[in-house]
Enzyme design. Sequence first.
Site, PDB file in Angstrom:
ATOM      1  CD  GLU A  79      -2.956  -0.832  -0.149  1.00 15.29           C
ATOM      2  OE1 GLU A  79      -2.933   0.260  -0.746  1.00 15.29           O
ATOM      3  OE2 GLU A  79      -3.640  -1.795  -0.513  1.00 15.29           O
ATOM      4  CD  GLN A  84      -0.852  10.295  -6.002  1.00 12.63           C
ATOM      5  OE1 GLN A  84      -0.662  11.206  -6.784  1.00 12.63           O
ATOM      6  NE2 GLN A  84      -2.015   9.692  -5.887  1.00 12.63           N
ATOM      7  CB  THR A  85       3.760   4.330  -7.164  1.00 10.84           C
ATOM      8  OG1 THR A  85       4.268   5.435  -6.412  1.00 10.84           O
ATOM      9  CG2 THR A  85       4.886   3.733  -7.990  1.00 10.84           C
ATOM     10  CG  LEU A 122       8.794   3.044  -5.798  1.00  9.21           C
ATOM     11  CD1 LEU A 122       8.443   2.358  -7.116  1.00  9.21           C
ATOM     12  CD2 LEU A 122       8.677   2.058  -4.647  1.00  9.21           C
ATOM     13  N   GLY A 123      10.622   6.952  -6.290  1.00  7.88           N
ATOM     14  CA  GLY A 123      10.078   8.295  -6.113  1.00  7.88           C
ATOM     15  C   GLY A 123       9.428   8.542  -4.763  1.00  7.88           C
ATOM     16  CE1 TYR A 162      -6.596   3.060  -0.803  1.00  9.85           C
ATOM     17  CE2 TYR A 162      -4.249   3.162  -0.334  1.00  9.85           C
ATOM     18  CZ  TYR A 162      -5.335   2.512  -0.889  1.00  9.85           C
ATOM     19  OH  TYR A 162      -5.165   1.310  -1.496  1.00  9.85           O
ATOM     20  CG  ASP A 180      -7.989   4.139  -4.842  1.00 12.72           C
ATOM     21  OD1 ASP A 180      -9.220   4.029  -4.917  1.00 12.72           O
ATOM     22  OD2 ASP A 180      -7.221   3.611  -5.656  1.00 12.72           O
ATOM     23  CB  CYS A 232     -14.366   2.588 -13.980  1.00 13.88           C
ATOM     24  SG  CYS A 232     -15.346   4.095 -13.836  1.00 13.88           S
ATOM     25  CB  CYS A 239     -19.557   1.715 -20.051  1.00 10.01           C
ATOM     26  SG  CYS A 239     -18.851   3.287 -19.495  1.00 10.01           S
ATOM     27  CB  CYS A 242     -18.872  -1.470 -16.224  1.00 10.65           C
ATOM     28  SG  CYS A 242     -19.007  -0.922 -14.514  1.00 10.65           S
ATOM     29  CB  CYS A 248     -22.923   3.872 -14.027  1.00  9.20           C
ATOM     30  SG  CYS A 248     -21.685   5.176 -14.236  1.00  9.20           S
TER      31      CYS A 248
END
Length: 395
Positions: A79, A84-85, A122-123, A162, A180, A232, A239, A242, A248
Amino acid sequence: MTKKSIFTRQAQAADGTLARGAPDERPPRPSQASPAGAALSTALLDWYDRHARDLPWRTSPADRKRGIRPDPYRVWLSEVMLQQTTVAAVKSYFQTFTKRWPTVADLAGAPDEAVMGAWAGLGYYARARNLLACARVVTLQHNGRFPETAEELRALPGIGDYTSAAIAAIAFDEPAAVVDGNIERVTTRLHAIETPLPAARKAIRAFVDAMTPSLRPGDFAQAMMDLGATICTPRRPACVLCPVSAGCRARMEGRPEEFPRKLAKKAKPARIGAAFVARRASDGAVWLRRRPSTGILGGMSEPPSTDWSSRMDGGTGRDAAPFAAGWRLAGSVAHGFTHFDLVLEVWTAEIDADPATEGWWATPASLVDEALPTLMRKAVAVAESTAPATKERSR
DNA sequence: CACCCGTGGAG
DNA sequence: TCTCCAAGGGT
């Protein structure tokens, strides 16, 4: 009946104490059981049973039903890496970390430099610093076991709203509302939420809270994320495939890609700096130093560099060198950061004696293990490529 | 709340 | 080439 999502009935019935914007954006009241949410989670979990992605840190839905829980350490590690990766970028790092440090206690006992070195590339390096801090807290203050509630997890370094909810749901079956980027996208589409991010977050959270089932909350969260990642998607969502398209609103209105709405972002300023790659004549080793532990690329290593605080017209030049040497311009590196673009001049020189500055020599063989961020690795490569003496020496 | 903090892949 | 952005957190 009007064109209304089956998943918004509860919202219509709700009092709407959070009412802001369009009436049908009103989320259901948290803590209130939602029949519509139940319909969604059932359809979604059924889809997840058949289409769950097979990922190294996961327990399959089938195993999960047999009572097999994933290792909290691996859930936490994944996690944090996934913040952001992309999954693709994380996989090899996850493999490296778990092989090298199989338990949280192993990680806690690792030297800082080893962890920063393994994280290099990895940043968002604050994650690595917080990762280590968290591992040490869990090991020393929690007897090597992760707390099992979102609330307690939330108090640990590097674990926010998160991640605490995700770990609690996935590893400990707590029906925490996991939100997220994927789930924001899915939710704003389901309900055609016109309020732009980040203002829509409160309403999104309330919707997710109402949707989250008390049974299989972890699989539900992962199903939402898989849905966002594979069906999505931000552009051209599939769709037709989905499992919840029938409920939706964005789909009904034929404009799923319009959500989530976002505020315009600011332009990125340009900055320039210089890196000075000194190479030892005898073996081609590179002189490195440690960056300050806070700020950009904090705690990572680098060849001595100028700061990038402002754009200096005409470049920086050899006058900015940390010590005297036969500096020559080897080239430059363009690198985009989150909030500015950088051009880094790369100067290089060959020297014999140790520089009278803080730092250490990194031999070519040891360079791979150094905590060099991608930017600095590029800079070293540029210096390398324009060093004619290297080939001479190695023969 | 606004800003800071990396990187690589997709379109 | 360029823009967008991915399982966010800290301050």
